[in-house]
Structure formats: structure tokens, C-alpha cells
Write a protein that holds these residues in place. Structure first.
Motif, PDB file in Angstrom:
ATOM      1  N   GLU A 180       0.844  -1.179   0.000  1.00 29.45           N
ATOM      2  CA  GLU A 180       0.000   0.000   0.000  1.00 29.45           C
ATOM      3  C   GLU A 180       0.881   1.229   0.000  1.00 29.45           C
ATOM      4  O   GLU A 180       2.085   1.158   0.281  1.00 29.45           O
ATOM      5  CB  GLU A 180      -0.931   0.012   1.210  1.00 29.45           C
ATOM      6  N   GLY A 181       0.298   2.341  -0.332  1.00 32.54           N
ATOM      7  CA  GLY A 181       1.065   3.574  -0.381  1.00 32.54           C
ATOM      8  C   GLY A 181       0.166   4.724  -0.765  1.00 32.54           C
ATOM      9  O   GLY A 181      -1.063   4.613  -0.766  1.00 32.54           O
ATOM     10  N   THR A 182       0.785   5.846  -1.076  1.00 33.70           N
ATOM     11  CA  THR A 182       0.051   7.031  -1.497  1.00 33.70           C
ATOM     12  C   THR A 182       0.519   7.448  -2.880  1.00 33.70           C
ATOM     13  O   THR A 182       1.677   7.245  -3.250  1.00 33.70           O
ATOM     14  CB  THR A 182       0.262   8.193  -0.517  1.00 33.70           C
ATOM     15  N   ILE A 183      -0.394   8.019  -3.644  1.00 35.20           N
ATOM     16  CA  ILE A 183      -0.085   8.445  -5.000  1.00 35.20           C
ATOM     17  C   ILE A 183       0.735   9.720  -4.948  1.00 35.20           C
ATOM     18  O   ILE A 183       0.352  10.697  -4.316  1.00 35.20           O
ATOM     19  CB  ILE A 183      -1.368   8.662  -5.815  1.00 35.20           C
ATOM     20  N   ARG A 184       1.884   9.712  -5.619  1.00 32.01           N
ATOM     21  CA  ARG A 184       2.736  10.890  -5.699  1.00 32.01           C
ATOM     22  C   ARG A 184       2.771  11.396  -7.138  1.00 32.01           C
ATOM     23  O   ARG A 184       1.845  11.995  -7.600  1.00 32.01           O
ATOM     24  CB  ARG A 184       4.142  10.552  -5.180  1.00 32.01           C
ATOM     25  N   ALA A 185       3.863  11.127  -7.835  1.00 39.21           N
ATOM     26  CA  ALA A 185       4.015  11.645  -9.187  1.00 39.21           C
ATOM     27  C   ALA A 185       3.080  10.922 -10.154  1.00 39.21           C
ATOM     28  O   ALA A 185       2.978   9.701 -10.138  1.00 39.21           O
ATOM     29  CB  ALA A 185       5.467  11.485  -9.647  1.00 39.21           C
ATOM     30  N   VAL A 186       2.375  11.683 -10.970  1.00 38.74           N
ATOM     31  CA  VAL A 186       1.472  11.134 -11.985  1.00 38.74           C
ATOM     32  C   VAL A 186       1.917  11.648 -13.343  1.00 38.74           C
ATOM     33  O   VAL A 186       2.095  12.852 -13.527  1.00 38.74           O
ATOM     34  CB  VAL A 186       0.007  11.541 -11.726  1.00 38.74           C
ATOM     35  N   GLU A 187       2.105  10.733 -14.283  1.00 41.88           N
ATOM     36  CA  GLU A 187       2.494  11.100 -15.638  1.00 41.88           C
ATOM     37  C   GLU A 187       1.404  10.659 -16.606  1.00 41.88           C
ATOM     38  O   GLU A 187       0.894   9.543 -16.513  1.00 41.88           O
ATOM     39  CB  GLU A 187       3.820  10.442 -16.031  1.00 41.88           C
TER      40      GLU A 187
END
Length: 269
Positions: A107-114
Motif C-alpha cells: 500500500e502507499g500514497t499516489i505521488r508523481a502522476v504522468e
């Protein structure tokens, strides 16, 4: 997990995505929708995770998830507007014949989105990524606390107000109520509660009377009469902290600490 050792496995990947505004969606690589923990995970064969590696070390864990843009789930406009920034993602494998059989993959959090021609790629940062942060704070002439937090302790109950936007031109907004003090909302926040920008937040660079200048233009067109919440800000200087808020005792900065320029001084400079 004996079911993973069977000759014929009925395995599917699932994602549960929870945005910071409370919206939650479920996606699965299976060709049919799956009900897991009360949330329908919609069939989304275009969603694919990168190789997932699980280790016992303390290195920051990151992975990528790629997928096709879908207006019904994750749209390009919402990605660009930042609605998915910071969203919590849980990735797991599930037996599509029995949703109770599942294995957590991370699990994690969304950071960079391309964004690309074929869809999007989002970077997921796991819990151990927090270990990359500095252990202690660095000194600074400005206050390191945020207005109203547990270190600042300024009461915020009377420093929030709802107003309506009566005009907009780029990053400049005009509202139907004047500020309570000069540049009261400079460094503060604006939350949209109406119109196409509802649910988004924006930083306020400065304010004057009934005019606000945001740090960036709104993501979507602003409708006249849109409801917004304004939260006062702080210039983070000792003068403002003492004069405007009477809170110098809680100032979290070192305005009189000599800086690096002291080392370059010499007689006659």
C-alpha cells in the motif's frame, strides 16, 4: 495461503483507492466486477502494476501502477486538477471465486502522476518512504509551524469564513465579503465547495479587500456564485506573529540567529 499452491489458481489483482476527500473506488484486473469488503471493484483489465518486490529492509518502497484513463473512474481532468494527489492505494491479490482469500501486496500514497497517449502512470510511495525525511528541523528565520496547529496554538474557529465568488480572471478572484485585516488570507487556503472545482484546495498568495490572488489559476472554469471557504494565513514572521496574533511566545523560528553571511563579513565591508 494453500490456495496459491493449487495447480489451477483463480487469481486477480485488485486496487482500493481512497482519495483525501473521502471518495473511494475499487478496480480489478479480472474480467468481471468483484465485491470485496463491501466495495465493488470494477473490472478494469487495462490496470497493471509494475513488478512488486517485498523486502524486510528499511529502503523506501515504491512501485508504479499504469492504466487507461476512464471517465467513469479516473479521468484526465481530475488527475491534472490534483484530485488524486495523496490518495491512499491498497494493492492485493484475491481469489475471484472466494473474495475472502486474498494476499496483501502493498500500500502507499499516489505521488508523481504522468500522462501519456495510452493512459497514465502513477508512482506509489509506501510507508517506509517517510524515513527519507529529515530527523530534526533546520533553523530558519521564519516560523516553521502552521497557523492553528498544535505548536502555533492560535484558535482558528473565528478565522474561517464562507464567501461566494462574484468574479474570476486567471488566478485573481473577487468575493462578496472583504477581509477582516490587511492581507488576512495571504499564505492561507481556499477550499471550493461549489462549481466544477468542488473538493479542491488552493493556496492564497495574497489578499486585498475583497480580492484574492491564488498561487495558481483554478483547475476548472469558475462559476459566479460558487461557494468557497477561506482560511486565514500567516506571513510567518515574528512581527506578524506578535502584532497580529499576539502569539510571539509560540513563534517557532530563529529570526535573530546569525546566518551564513556572517562568515563572509570582514572589516570595511
Amino acid at each position: 495461503m494453500d490456495w496459491l499452491r493449487e495447480e489451477l489458481t483463480t487469481l486477480a489483482f485488485c486496487w482500493r483507492v481512497e482519495r483525501t476527500d473521502g471518495v473511494a473506488i475499487g478496480l480489478t484486473s479480472h474480467d468481471r466486477d468483484l465485491l470485496v469488503d463491501g466495495l465493488v471493484h470494477r473490472a478494469s483489465p487495462g490496470m497493471t502494476p509494475s513488478a512488486i518486490r517485498r523486502e524486510a529492509g528499511l529502503d523506501a518502497d515504491t512501485s508504479d501502477v499504469a492504466g487507461a484513463l476512464s471517465a467513469a473512474a479516473i479521468g484526465e481532468a481530475d488527475l491534472l486538477a490534483g484530485r488524486w494527489d495523496g490518495a491512499r492505494v491498497a494493492l492485493f491479490a484475491v481469489d475471484w471465486t472466494d473474495a475472502a482469500r486474498r494476499v496483501a501486496l502493498g500500500e502507499g500514497t499516489i505521488r508523481a502522476v504522468e500522462l501519456g497517449d495510452d493512459g497514465f502512470t502513477a508512482e506509489l510511495r509506501g510507508p517506509t518512504a517517510a524515513l527519507d525525511r529529515a530527523v530534526v528541523e533546520e533553523t530558519s528565520p521564519e516560523c516553521r509551524a502552521e497557523l492553528g496547529d498544535r505548536r502555533c496554538r492560535v484558535p482558528m474557529a473565528g478565522r474561517r469564513r464562507f464567501v461566494r465568488v462574484v468574479g474570476a480572471e486567471g488566478p485573481t478572484l473577487t468575493v462578496d465579503a472583504a477581509e477582516p485585516a490587511a492581507d488576512a488570507y495571504g499564505g492561507g487556503r481556499l477550499r471550493w465547495f461549489g462549481g466544477a472545482n468542488a473538493g479542491l484546495e488552493a493556496g492564497v498568495a495574497r489578499s486585498a479587500g475583497a480580492t484574492l490572488r491564488l498561487r495558481a489559476p483554478p483547475a476548472f472554469a469558475v462559476e459566479a456564485g460558487a461557494l468557497v471557504e477561506l482560511v486565514e494565513g500567516c506571513a510567518k514572521s515574528l512581527a506578524v506573529c506578535a502584532g497580529r496574533f499576539g502569539n510571539a511566545v509560540n513563534f517557532r523560528g530563529e529570526p535573530f540567529l546569525p546566518g551564513m553571511d556572517l562568515l563572509t563579513r570582514y572589516p570595511g565591508a
